[in-house]
Enzyme design. Structure first.
Site, PDB file in Angstrom:
ATOM      1  N   LYS A 119       0.924  -1.339   0.108  1.00  0.00           N
ATOM      2  CA  LYS A 119       0.098   0.052  -0.061  1.00  0.00           C
ATOM      3  C   LYS A 119       0.743   1.191  -0.110  1.00  0.00           C
ATOM      4  O   LYS A 119       2.075   1.149   0.399  1.00  0.00           O
ATOM      5  CB  LYS A 119      -0.813   0.011   1.140  1.00  0.00           C
ATOM      6  CG  LYS A 119       0.040   0.154   2.481  1.00  0.00           C
ATOM      7  CD  LYS A 119       0.235   1.579   3.223  1.00  0.00           C
ATOM      8  CE  LYS A 119       1.039   1.204   4.505  1.00  0.00           C
ATOM      9  NZ  LYS A 119       1.780   2.660   4.619  1.00  0.00           N
ATOM     10  N   ASP A 151      -1.875  -0.740  10.514  1.00  0.00           N
ATOM     11  CA  ASP A 151      -1.933  -0.958   9.076  1.00  0.00           C
ATOM     12  C   ASP A 151      -2.704  -2.272   8.501  1.00  0.00           C
ATOM     13  O   ASP A 151      -3.033  -2.443   7.515  1.00  0.00           O
ATOM     14  CB  ASP A 151      -0.621  -0.876   8.452  1.00  0.00           C
ATOM     15  CG  ASP A 151      -0.228   0.606   8.097  1.00  0.00           C
ATOM     16  OD1 ASP A 151      -1.029   1.448   8.407  1.00  0.00           O
ATOM     17  OD2 ASP A 151       1.043   0.907   8.101  1.00  0.00           O
TER      18      ASP A 151
END
Length: 275
Positions: A14, A140
């Site tokens: 990401k 995350d």
């Protein structure tokens, strides 16, 4: 229960399109705002379920001891949360996402592990239902369980689906590392960014990464080099990977050829969905 012998899963990277730190919470975490999108840069995890009641993890690179590995921790959290006992599985991790880069490689692997376990043991469970478990593994991890580009608040677990216009991303990673603790304790870190609306489009004039000031203050020469390459390079997470976005792949390829320092680099596409 599904009969899975060896099943492969991709575990994607990401980037944070921006990352604002709003304030510190009473539990020691920080409230933030960020916008996540994914990259076509991925690890591959192969799960072989068996009756051994043992958990074995191997990789093509050196990885943390089992008890310290996020994949192992994900398995133990899954067992505790859903009362699934006697898990036997061999996991082979083929790493391509660099570690310590702000690309979420470890968190992505943990999320992929939760999804593989869910598919095998509790297929009726949705990805969204696993987010409260995912956040216990790290801030995350929820975005990787969610699997869609998203605006995030809280510590990263409050997610709103928000697509980003697909582009190419040039990633560069210097051989530099600053610990998360060092970032958060730095006097150069602003911890009082103003709350902005999740309905905004991408606006680089007000969207930035609050951790960049810390990095640039410690490494001014690299900061200057980045600006000379292109002033629109952004840091993802707490670094040390920087990215430049463009719909023009040729532009990024030309810029890649101008890089004359020993930096790791990748040219990849952004992705809005990984499942």
């Amino acid at each position: 229960m599904a009969n899975i012998k060896a099943k492969k899963y991709y575990s994607y990277a990401k980037i944070n399109l921006f990352l604002h730190i709003l304030n510190k919470r009473t539990d020691g975490y920080h409230n933030l705002q960020t916008w996540f999108t994914f990259l076509d840069l991925k690890d591959q995890l192969t799960f072989s379920f068996n009756n051994s009641r043992e958990i074995n993890i191997s990789s093509n690179i050196s990885i943390a001891a089992k008890q310290d590995n996020l994949v192992y921790k994900a398995i133990k959290k899954f067992q505790q949360s859903y009362r699934v006992q006697d898990i036997g599985v061999d996991i082979e991790i083929k790493k391509n996402i660099p570690m310590g880069a702000g690309l979420g490689g470890g968190s992505s692997n943990a999320a992929t592990t939760l999804i593989a376990l869910r598919d095998y043991y509790l297929p009726q469970l949705s990805n969204e239902e696993m987010i409260p478990l995912a956040v216990k593994l790290g801030a995350d991890v929820p975005i990787f369980v969610y699997g869609k580009s998203a605006w995030a608040e809280g510590i990263g677990e409050i997610l709103y689906h928000k697509d980003f216009s697909p582009q190419y991303a040039l990633l560069i990673k210097p051989d530099i590392h600053i610990s998360t603790k060092e970032f958060f304790t730095s006097e150069d870190l602003i911890k009082s960014s103003v709350l902005i609306s999740k309905d905004l489009g991408f606006d680089k004039s007000i969207m930035h990464n609050d951790f960049e000031n810390v990095f640039y203050a410690k490494y001014p020469e690299f900061s200057q080099y980045l600006k000379e390459l292109d002033s629109d390079f952004r840091m993802t997470g707490t670094g040390s990977c920087f990215y430049l976005l463009s719909a023009d792949k040729n532009k990024l390829e030309q810029l890649t050829r101008k890089i004359n320092k020993p930096l790791d680099k990748w040219l990849v596409k952004t992705l809005n969905y990984v499942y």
